[in-house]
Design a protein around this motif. Sequence first.
Motif, short mmCIF file in Angstrom:
data_model
loop_
_atom_site.label_atom_id
_atom_site.label_comp_id
_atom_site.label_asym_id
_atom_site.label_seq_id
_atom_site.Cartn_x
_atom_site.Cartn_y
_atom_site.Cartn_z
N ALA A 50 16.21 14.23 -3.77
CA ALA A 50 15.99 13.48 -5.01
C ALA A 50 16.02 11.98 -4.79
CB ALA A 50 17.05 13.88 -6.04
N GLN A 51 16.79 11.52 -3.79
CA GLN A 51 16.93 10.08 -3.58
C GLN A 51 15.94 9.52 -2.55
OE1 GLN A 51 21.13 9.63 -2.62
NE2 GLN A 51 21.67 9.45 -4.78
N ALA A 52 14.99 10.32 -2.11
CA ALA A 52 13.95 9.82 -1.20
C ALA A 52 13.05 8.88 -2.00
CB ALA A 52 13.16 10.97 -0.61
N ASN A 53 13.24 7.60 -1.81
CA ASN A 53 12.59 6.58 -2.64
C ASN A 53 11.40 5.98 -1.91
OD1 ASN A 53 11.89 4.46 -4.31
ND2 ASN A 53 13.99 3.83 -4.70
N ASP A 54 10.21 6.17 -2.47
CA ASP A 54 9.00 5.62 -1.86
C ASP A 54 9.08 4.10 -1.66
OD1 ASP A 54 8.05 8.18 -2.02
OD2 ASP A 54 6.41 7.75 -3.39
N ALA A 55 9.85 3.44 -2.52
CA ALA A 55 9.94 1.98 -2.44
C ALA A 55 10.52 1.50 -1.12
CB ALA A 55 10.77 1.44 -3.61
N ASP A 56 11.38 2.32 -0.50
CA ASP A 56 11.98 1.93 0.77
C ASP A 56 10.95 1.85 1.89
OD1 ASP A 56 14.32 2.03 -0.66
OD2 ASP A 56 15.00 3.93 0.18
N ILE A 57 9.89 2.65 1.77
CA ILE A 57 8.79 2.62 2.74
C ILE A 57 7.75 1.60 2.31
CG2 ILE A 57 7.10 4.01 3.99
CD1 ILE A 57 10.08 4.81 4.30
N ALA A 58 7.45 1.59 1.02
CA ALA A 58 6.43 0.66 0.51
C ALA A 58 6.78 -0.79 0.83
CB ALA A 58 6.29 0.85 -1.01
N GLU A 59 8.07 -1.11 0.83
CA GLU A 59 8.49 -2.48 1.15
C GLU A 59 8.01 -2.89 2.53
OE1 GLU A 59 12.57 -5.19 1.41
OE2 GLU A 59 12.69 -3.08 0.84
N MET A 60 8.06 -1.95 3.49
CA MET A 60 7.60 -2.26 4.84
C MET A 60 6.07 -2.22 4.94
SD MET A 60 10.42 -0.33 7.27
CE MET A 60 10.32 1.29 6.49
N LEU A 61 5.46 -1.26 4.26
CA LEU A 61 4.01 -1.14 4.33
C LEU A 61 3.31 -2.30 3.63
CD1 LEU A 61 3.64 2.69 3.55
CD2 LEU A 61 3.48 1.56 5.78
N ASP A 62 3.82 -2.70 2.48
CA ASP A 62 3.18 -3.77 1.70
C ASP A 62 3.19 -5.09 2.46
OD1 ASP A 62 2.77 -1.94 -0.28
OD2 ASP A 62 4.38 -2.64 -1.60
N LEU B 145 9.52 11.46 16.92
CA LEU B 145 9.16 12.88 16.94
C LEU B 145 8.79 13.33 15.53
CD1 LEU B 145 12.19 14.23 19.04
CD2 LEU B 145 9.96 13.56 19.91
N ASP B 146 7.51 13.64 15.32
CA ASP B 146 7.06 14.15 14.02
C ASP B 146 7.70 13.36 12.87
OD1 ASP B 146 5.61 17.15 14.36
OD2 ASP B 146 6.77 16.45 16.05
N THR B 147 7.49 12.06 12.89
CA THR B 147 8.19 11.19 11.94
C THR B 147 7.39 10.94 10.67
OG1 THR B 147 7.37 9.28 13.18
CG2 THR B 147 9.62 9.98 13.61
N ASN B 148 8.13 10.66 9.61
CA ASN B 148 7.56 10.43 8.28
C ASN B 148 7.73 8.96 7.93
OD1 ASN B 148 6.27 11.27 6.01
ND2 ASN B 148 7.92 12.55 5.24
N THR B 149 6.67 8.18 8.11
CA THR B 149 6.76 6.73 7.91
C THR B 149 5.63 6.18 7.05
OG1 THR B 149 5.47 6.35 9.92
CG2 THR B 149 7.87 6.41 10.16
N VAL B 150 4.74 7.06 6.60
CA VAL B 150 3.55 6.64 5.85
C VAL B 150 3.52 7.41 4.53
CG1 VAL B 150 1.03 6.50 5.85
CG2 VAL B 150 2.30 6.17 7.99
N LEU B 151 3.31 6.70 3.44
CA LEU B 151 3.25 7.34 2.11
C LEU B 151 1.91 8.04 1.92
CD1 LEU B 151 4.86 4.47 0.01
CD2 LEU B 151 5.95 6.59 0.78
N PRO B 152 1.83 9.07 1.04
CA PRO B 152 2.92 9.64 0.24
C PRO B 152 3.81 10.56 1.05
CG PRO B 152 0.90 10.86 -0.16
CD PRO B 152 0.53 9.72 0.75
#
Length: 314
Positions: free
Chosen positions: A228-240, A147-154
């Motif tokens: 503050a702790q929302a780290n892009d790297a946690d998503i980038a690891e899956m996307l990369d 539901l209206d999820t945030n899974t793609v950067l930025p």
Amino acid sequence: MTRNLNLSQYFSSNGWTIKYGVFGGEKRHEQTVVFVHGTPWSSAVFDPLASALMNGGGYRVVLYDLAGYGQSQDFSEKGAAKGNELFVGDTSVRTQASVLADLFKHLRLDQSDPLQRPALVAHDIAGAITLRAGLLHGCKYRSLLLLDTNTVLPWGDGFYKLARSEAQTFLQLPRNIFEAVVRAVIRSASHAPKDFSLVWEDILAEPWFDENASVADAKQRSFVRQIAQANDADIAEMLDQDLYKHVECPVKIIWGEQDQWIPREKLDSLAAMLGDSFREFVVVPDAGHLVMIDQPERVAIETLDWLMKNQSVV
């Protein structure tokens, strides 16, 4: 409105005391549905939908508050990630996925029998949490509803980007200004913020406030910490690594047509990355980011339909 689905049980994970509740499932069948909320929410955001599944479909429902959110803000440093110099405790997507995996173990949801696997319903950053728990922690789902999820950067709108970059400043906001900011953030997630129920606003804001000054300061720090702790790297690891295409269960996406937090193109990108696991994309009119509150009946119908379609998925 008061909560009738109280989180009366708990377990420990990553230094956090995680509050949860298991409800329903006594009649008809006991398919389990696990709800995972996002930021800056709590499991309360799912109360109407969870009640609809129990009362209308006889489902067994699991609700819990993410580490550092809602009723799960108690932290012990023993053997846990310490966060950073501003915050104790880690609330990143990486940690939340580990917590979800621990919840599966605690409730013995990691069944080898596919027909015993739970369905997952995820909102906001919980999309990234549930995907990471499945792809990197081995959690198995019968189906996944996003539901209206945030899974793609930025990630994040202007407010979240500012709060991430200026966390120290937001920690120093006077209490009344901080409360006004939180309430404005909550209202911005609705399609009709001027008409947004004050009752709902109070329920969703309550975890971040307290009359006691010292507790209020701790809750303000909790609110800032989860941004503050929302780290892009946690998503980038899956996307990369192009991991989304390896999701094994069927996935349905629901998006509120007036969502000002997450544009549709991000969910279109997610659907493409999911490959063969992607099944449905539903756009709900007259709904914002809090689609399950703006249009509760429509979301309940879509959810029940999805669960029934995947009742016997193996």
